[in-house]
Each structure stands twice: as C-alpha cells, then as structure tokens.
Design an enzyme around this catalytic site. Structure first.
Site, PDB file in Angstrom:
ATOM      1  N   GLY A 134       0.778  -1.244   0.000  1.00  0.00           N
ATOM      2  CA  GLY A 134       0.000   0.000   0.000  1.00  0.00           C
ATOM      3  C   GLY A 134       0.803   1.284   0.000  1.00  0.00           C
ATOM      4  NE  ARG A 154      -9.064 -11.792  -8.505  1.00  0.00           N
ATOM      5  CZ  ARG A 154     -10.183 -12.339  -8.010  1.00  0.00           C
ATOM      6  NH1 ARG A 154     -10.376 -12.400  -6.704  1.00  0.00           N
ATOM      7  NH2 ARG A 154     -11.104 -12.837  -8.826  1.00  0.00           N
ATOM      8  CG  ASN A 183      -2.998  -0.725 -12.567  1.00  0.00           C
ATOM      9  OD1 ASN A 183      -2.872  -0.850 -11.349  1.00  0.00           O
ATOM     10  ND2 ASN A 183      -2.364  -1.504 -13.428  1.00  0.00           N
ATOM     11  CG  HIS A 238       2.640  -2.131 -15.012  1.00  0.00           C
ATOM     12  ND1 HIS A 238       2.337  -3.331 -14.399  1.00  0.00           N
ATOM     13  CD2 HIS A 238       3.606  -2.398 -15.923  1.00  0.00           C
ATOM     14  CE1 HIS A 238       3.089  -4.274 -14.932  1.00  0.00           C
ATOM     15  NE2 HIS A 238       3.873  -3.738 -15.851  1.00  0.00           N
ATOM     16  CG  ASP A 294      -0.407  -4.297 -16.143  1.00  0.00           C
ATOM     17  OD1 ASP A 294      -1.022  -3.709 -15.233  1.00  0.00           O
ATOM     18  OD2 ASP A 294       0.299  -5.296 -15.946  1.00  0.00           O
TER      19      ASP A 294
HETATM   20  C1  GRF Z   1       3.803  -1.160  -7.380  1.00  0.00           C
HETATM   21  O1  GRF Z   1       5.072  -1.384  -7.922  1.00  0.00           O
HETATM   22  C2  GRF Z   1       2.793  -0.953  -8.473  1.00  0.00           C
HETATM   23  O2  GRF Z   1       3.331  -0.340  -9.605  1.00  0.00           O
HETATM   24  C3  GRF Z   1       2.381  -2.366  -8.815  1.00  0.00           C
HETATM   25  O3  GRF Z   1       2.375  -3.044  -7.590  1.00  0.00           O
HETATM   26  C4  GRF Z   1       3.253  -2.396  -6.677  1.00  0.00           C
HETATM   27  C5  GRF Z   1       2.436  -2.060  -5.488  1.00  0.00           C
HETATM   28  O4  GRF Z   1       3.199  -1.494  -4.450  1.00  0.00           O
HETATM   29  N1  GRF Z   1       1.116  -2.380  -9.506  1.00  0.00           N
HETATM   30  P1  GRF Z   1       2.447  -0.781  -3.241  1.00  0.00           P
HETATM   31  O5  GRF Z   1       1.483  -1.811  -2.663  1.00  0.00           O
HETATM   32  O6  GRF Z   1       1.743   0.420  -3.759  1.00  0.00           O
HETATM   33  O7  GRF Z   1       3.530  -0.437  -2.262  1.00  0.00           O
END
Ligand code: GRF
Length: 251
Positions: free
Chosen positions: A11, A77, A91, A93, A129
C-alpha cells in the site's frame, strides 16, 4: 472528487495518494487480502477500510459508494469489463507500458537487458495493464541493479506520478472544452525516436517533445532503442488531454 483505492499488499502507492490528496479525497480503501499491510497504514491515516475477498463483494461496495475514481494500487486482481466500463479506473504499473505488462515487470526489464525502464499510470480496462496511458516516467537501469534496487527507484517515481495523475483527473471538471485531436501516430513516432529519453506530451491539437518530464499529464515516454512500432503504440494509447476515452483521435 471522491476516490476509492483498491489494494492487495503493502500500500505505498495508496499512502502516497492519501498524502497527496488536495483537489480529491480518498474516501475508502478496499483490500481483497485481510492481511494486506496497507490496511494498517490506511487505518492509521484515518481512512475507512473494508476487506472483501471476492470481486463480487468489491463491486457491491463500489455500487454503494459510487466513487468518481477507482485507483488500483498494487491490487492483484483484474476487474471485469462491466466494472471498468461503469467506473473510471486507474492503475499504476512499474514499466513503460506497453513493455513488460503483468507480473514481475521489473525483473522482465532486467532480464531483457533494458537500459531504461520506468512506470506508467493508465486508465484500466479489463486487460492486463492495457488501457489508455495517462503518464509515464523514465528510470535508468544501473549496471549493478537487482530487481529490488531497480524496483525501489521506480517506486519512488510511482508515488509522485500517481498523485500527479489523480490531481490532473480531479482538475478536469474545470478544464475547458478541448478541440478534437487528429494526428498521425506513425509520423509523430518517427520524429520522437532520438538518442535520449524523451517525453511526448499532448498539447492542444499537437504534440510536444522534450527531455524533461512535463509538468502536467498526459504524456508518454520513449527511450533510446525503442522500436518505432512501440513508440507508435504508446502514442496511440495516450489518453486524451481531457480524459475522454471515447473519442477517436488517431486515424
Ligand atoms: C507497485 O510497484 C505498483 O506499480 C504495482 O504493484 C506495486 C504495489 O506497491 N502495480 P504498493 O502496494 O503500492 O507499495
């Protein structure tokens, strides 16, 4: 603007979104994992948290809450099409999409011998993605990088980029009507390919190129060695400056 954040783990992006809230408010955090460490962080920050393990139940919460924006932040998910059609979903990524989608994106980049990678904020659809790109940031790979060290540097950028993107979206209601965009992605891609990392920004009906990250989304990034087809795809996937996903801007 009322935001709901979906998490499954640590998080840290959720925390950045809560901390960066000014023209938006994070009203709720939903986790599909009861033991997600991010839940404790959200609670400490005073944000209501709900745990629901099934997508059906999560959909029901969204239906009750009707957020203006749903932010996936390490949510493991894929949301079905009827959800991404019903709500505006973003989102984040850890790669320069459309390169290295899916799991272990940072390791994929390292295994591929990439010299640059980065992160992407995009509108989510029901693919892995996929969806329109809002903004990207470039991170150089260092010679002794491991997946952990590179991921840590990318994550720092993610936190800033995600907040910028959500603030941008929250500010759109004030934005004036944007003109229709018609461009030729291939032509732009051929100009964009340079020997330095470059950001391609939408500006009115045209595009601007620069080596500094633009102040405001929307923009995509290109790095030396990216094939023209990849740059082309990024440009085609670049979201409209007004967040409108329906308009066909590229012919
Ligand atoms: C991040 O690297 C995000 O880009 C990917 O999952 C990771 C989540 O990290 N989708 P966090 O839970 O926000 O620390």
């Amino acid at each position: 603007m009322r935001v709901c954040v979906l998490i499954s783990g640590r998080g840290s992006n959720m925390e950045a979104l809560i901390g960066g809230a000014d023209n938006y408010t994070v009203e709720m955090v939903i986790s599909n994992k009861p033991d997600a460490p991010g839940l404790k962080v959200a609670e400490r920050l005073g944000i209501p948290c709900i745990v629901r393990e099934s997508l059906h139940e999560i959909e029901y919460i969204l239906y009750k809450m009707r957020p203006d924006l749903v932010c996936m932040a390490g949510f493991m998910r894929i949301l079905p099409a009827h959800v991404t059609d019903e709500y505006r979903v973003m989102n984040i990524h850890p790669s320069l999409l459309p390169k290295y989608p899916g799991l272990r994106a940072v390791k994929q980049a390292l295994d591929d011998g990439a010299v640059y990678s980065g992160c992407t904020v995009h509108f989510a659809d029901s693919g892995v993605d996929t969806g329109k790109i809002i903004a990207q940031d470039i991170v150089a790979v260092e010679r002794d990088d491991t997946a952990e060290t590179l991921a840590a540097r990318i994550l720092e950028r993610e936190h800033k980029l995600y907040v910028e993107a959500v603030r941008w979206y929250a500010g759109l209601s004030d934005a004036k009507e944007m003109p229709e965009l018609f461009s030729n992605a291939r032509e732009i891609a051929s100009i964009a390919i340079t020997d330095r990392p470059t950001y391609i920004e939408r500006y009115d009906t045209a595009h601007r190129f620069g080596h500094e990250k633009p102040d405001t989304p929307t923009y995509v990034a290109t790095t030396p060695g990216d094939p023209q087809s990849l740059v082309c795809e990024r440009i085609i996937r670049l979201a409209e400056p007004d967040g409108n996903l329906d308009r066909i801007g590229y012919l």
